[in-house]
Write a protein that holds these residues in place. Structure first.
Motif, PDB file in Angstrom:
ATOM      1  N   ASP A   1       0.974  -1.277  -0.181  1.00 53.36           N
ATOM      2  CA  ASP A   1       0.055   0.354   0.060  1.00 53.36           C
ATOM      3  C   ASP A   1       0.930   1.658   0.319  1.00 53.36           C
ATOM      4  N   GLY A   2       1.139   2.337  -1.049  1.00 49.59           N
ATOM      5  CA  GLY A   2       1.763   3.331  -1.830  1.00 49.59           C
ATOM      6  C   GLY A   2       3.357   2.855  -1.747  1.00 49.59           C
ATOM      7  N   ILE A   3       4.085   1.832  -1.916  1.00 50.81           N
ATOM      8  CA  ILE A   3       5.428   1.556  -2.001  1.00 50.81           C
ATOM      9  C   ILE A   3       5.782   0.624  -3.197  1.00 50.81           C
ATOM     10  N   GLY A   4       6.096   1.287  -4.107  1.00 54.91           N
ATOM     11  CA  GLY A   4       6.305   1.359  -5.345  1.00 54.91           C
ATOM     12  C   GLY A   4       7.602   0.216  -5.681  1.00 54.91           C
ATOM     13  N   GLU A   5       8.776   0.331  -4.914  1.00 54.51           N
ATOM     14  CA  GLU A   5       9.240  -0.720  -4.541  1.00 54.51           C
ATOM     15  C   GLU A   5      10.262  -1.514  -3.623  1.00 54.51           C
ATOM     16  N   LEU A   6      11.156  -1.937  -3.560  1.00 55.90           N
ATOM     17  CA  LEU A   6      11.640  -2.757  -2.336  1.00 55.90           C
ATOM     18  C   LEU A   6      13.279  -3.209  -2.867  1.00 55.90           C
ATOM     19  N   THR A   7      13.966  -3.209  -1.866  1.00 63.06           N
ATOM     20  CA  THR A   7      15.586  -3.183  -2.440  1.00 63.06           C
ATOM     21  C   THR A   7      16.038  -4.863  -2.141  1.00 63.06           C
ATOM     22  N   LEU A   8      16.089  -5.332  -2.677  1.00 62.68           N
ATOM     23  CA  LEU A   8      16.311  -7.205  -2.908  1.00 62.68           C
ATOM     24  C   LEU A   8      17.793  -6.778  -2.853  1.00 62.68           C
ATOM     25  N   THR A   9      18.782  -8.057  -1.363  1.00 56.04           N
ATOM     26  CA  THR A   9      20.070  -8.615  -1.751  1.00 56.04           C
ATOM     27  C   THR A   9      20.503  -9.552  -1.488  1.00 56.04           C
ATOM     28  N   LEU A  10      21.118 -10.033  -2.811  1.00 55.56           N
ATOM     29  CA  LEU A  10      21.355 -11.810  -3.002  1.00 55.56           C
ATOM     30  C   LEU A  10      22.402 -11.628  -2.472  1.00 55.56           C
ATOM     31  N   SER A  11      23.157 -12.696  -1.271  1.00 58.71           N
ATOM     32  CA  SER A  11      23.968 -12.605  -1.242  1.00 58.71           C
ATOM     33  C   SER A  11      24.653 -14.241  -1.304  1.00 58.71           C
ATOM     34  N   ARG A  12      26.447 -14.159  -1.341  1.00 54.84           N
ATOM     35  CA  ARG A  12      26.621 -15.423  -1.284  1.00 54.84           C
ATOM     36  C   ARG A  12      28.487 -15.479  -1.226  1.00 54.84           C
ATOM     37  N   GLY A  13      29.148 -15.972  -0.024  1.00 61.70           N
ATOM     38  CA  GLY A  13      30.307 -16.067   1.064  1.00 61.70           C
ATOM     39  C   GLY A  13      30.643 -13.888   0.500  1.00 61.70           C
ATOM     40  N   ASP A  14      31.189 -13.543   0.251  1.00 60.53           N
ATOM     41  CA  ASP A  14      31.589 -11.953   0.081  1.00 60.53           C
ATOM     42  C   ASP A  14      30.639 -11.815  -1.558  1.00 60.53           C
ATOM     43  N   GLN A  15      30.261 -11.895  -2.524  1.00 61.62           N
ATOM     44  CA  GLN A  15      29.296 -11.746  -3.198  1.00 61.62           C
ATOM     45  C   GLN A  15      28.409 -11.229  -2.788  1.00 61.62           C
ATOM     46  N   GLU A  16      27.804  -9.914  -3.840  1.00 62.09           N
ATOM     47  CA  GLU A  16      26.959  -9.637  -3.210  1.00 62.09           C
ATOM     48  C   GLU A  16      26.222  -8.386  -4.620  1.00 62.09           C
ATOM     49  N   GLN A  17      24.296  -8.755  -4.221  1.00 62.67           N
ATOM     50  CA  GLN A  17      24.138  -7.561  -5.553  1.00 62.67           C
ATOM     51  C   GLN A  17      22.783  -6.987  -5.059  1.00 62.67           C
ATOM     52  N   ALA A  18      22.321  -6.032  -5.408  1.00 61.86           N
ATOM     53  CA  ALA A  18      21.347  -5.226  -4.878  1.00 61.86           C
ATOM     54  C   ALA A  18      20.171  -4.940  -5.720  1.00 61.86           C
ATOM     55  N   TYR A  19      19.099  -5.379  -6.055  1.00 61.04           N
ATOM     56  CA  TYR A  19      18.018  -6.002  -7.290  1.00 61.04           C
ATOM     57  C   TYR A  19      16.639  -4.478  -6.917  1.00 61.04           C
ATOM     58  N   GLY A  20      15.842  -3.321  -7.456  1.00 58.59           N
ATOM     59  CA  GLY A  20      14.770  -3.312  -7.258  1.00 58.59           C
ATOM     60  C   GLY A  20      13.704  -3.825  -7.410  1.00 58.59           C
ATOM     61  N   ILE A  21      13.022  -3.947  -7.124  1.00 57.36           N
ATOM     62  CA  ILE A  21      12.029  -5.231  -7.041  1.00 57.36           C
ATOM     63  C   ILE A  21       9.992  -4.549  -7.217  1.00 57.36           C
ATOM     64  N   GLU A  22       9.913  -3.978  -8.359  1.00 56.92           N
ATOM     65  CA  GLU A  22       8.405  -3.701  -8.573  1.00 56.92           C
ATOM     66  C   GLU A  22       7.777  -4.116  -7.242  1.00 56.92           C
ATOM     67  N   CYS A  23       6.700  -3.293  -6.482  1.00 59.80           N
ATOM     68  CA  CYS A  23       5.466  -3.976  -5.731  1.00 59.80           C
ATOM     69  C   CYS A  23       4.249  -4.091  -6.803  1.00 59.80           C
ATOM     70  N   GLY A  24       3.746  -4.695  -6.476  1.00 53.89           N
ATOM     71  CA  GLY A  24       2.662  -4.860  -7.886  1.00 53.89           C
ATOM     72  C   GLY A  24       2.433  -5.302  -9.343  1.00 53.89           C
ATOM     73  N   ASP A  25       3.655  -5.344  -9.521  1.00 60.66           N
ATOM     74  CA  ASP A  25       4.023  -6.194 -10.938  1.00 60.66           C
ATOM     75  C   ASP A  25       3.009  -7.381 -11.209  1.00 60.66           C
ATOM     76  N   ARG A  26       2.796  -7.743 -12.625  1.00 63.04           N
ATOM     77  CA  ARG A  26       1.464  -8.460 -13.103  1.00 63.04           C
ATOM     78  C   ARG A  26       2.448 -10.158 -12.606  1.00 63.04           C
ATOM     79  N   GLU A  27       3.990  -9.925 -13.030  1.00 62.45           N
ATOM     80  CA  GLU A  27       4.582 -11.033 -13.161  1.00 62.45           C
ATOM     81  C   GLU A  27       6.023 -11.029 -12.107  1.00 62.45           C
ATOM     82  N   ALA A  28       5.984 -11.914 -11.333  1.00 64.35           N
ATOM     83  CA  ALA A  28       7.792 -11.992  -9.966  1.00 64.35           C
ATOM     84  C   ALA A  28       8.391 -11.497 -11.115  1.00 64.35           C
ATOM     85  N   ASP A  29       9.620 -10.622 -10.457  1.00 62.20           N
ATOM     86  CA  ASP A  29      10.929 -10.638 -11.187  1.00 62.20           C
ATOM     87  C   ASP A  29      11.537 -12.384 -10.887  1.00 62.20           C
ATOM     88  N   GLN A  30      12.910 -12.407 -11.259  1.00 64.12           N
ATOM     89  CA  GLN A  30      13.145 -13.630 -10.823  1.00 64.12           C
ATOM     90  C   GLN A  30      15.269 -13.745 -11.192  1.00 64.12           C
TER      91      GLN A  30
END
Length: 162
Positions: free
Chosen positions: A86-115
């Motif tokens: 309700d009212g938030i358009g994007e959340l930040t997903l951070t994926l990490s393994r060991g010392d590797q890390e990537q952050a991605y924006g996940i748009e809320c309310g999309d008709r298809e999930a991000d993969q």
């Protein structure tokens, strides 16, 4: 596995949220939000990839998500994730393994999930910071997929230059 018509985009800054466009006429109800999120996960599913469910769960955005996921074996994995708020358009997903890390924006309310493609190996962590006083939910699932079904970047934790 092909993503939802667009590659994941690195997040501008971890934890940053934005408001979705629109007039706000849709009222947010948990049951309706869960149904929309489930449809988004299903829409992202590719039966040609021969997915096999490993784990799935949901969380409220006020609690966030901090999940360590095991990825044994030799088949690649795909993490499908969506949010409905309700009212938030994007959340930040951070994926990490060991010392590797990537952050991605996940748009809320999309008709298809991000993969996101995750190779088999050591456990990895998927994290979305809590949104204090936020209303909404996160829904995700982790599947193994056929090796020949991986398209694009084969390791979204390490990241691929496009």
């Amino acid at each position: 596995m092909q993503r939802t018509g667009r590659p994941p985009r690195p997040s501008a800054s971890a934890g940053q949220q934005s408001k979705p466009p629109g007039d706000g006429s849709r009222s947010w109800e948990p049951d309706d939000a869960m149904q929309r999120a489930e449809r988004a996960l299903k829409a992202a599913s590719d039966s040609d990839a021969r997915p096999e469910l490993v784990d799935t769960a949901s969380a409220f955005i006020a609690s966030g998500m901090d999940k360590k996921l095991k990825t044994p074996g030799d088949r690649p994995y795909v993490l499908s994730i969506t949010c409905d708020t309700d009212g938030i358009g994007e959340l930040t997903l951070t994926l990490s393994r060991g010392d590797q890390e990537q952050a991605y924006g996940i748009e809320c309310g999309d008709r298809e999930a991000d993969q996101f493609n995750i190779p088999a190996g050591a456990p990895f962590t998927a994290r979305i910071d809590p949104v204090k006083d936020g209303t909404g939910l996160i829904l995700w699932r982790l599947d193994t997929i056929a090796r020949d079904a991986v398209e694009g970047c084969d390791d979204d934790i390490y990241g691929c230059e496009g």
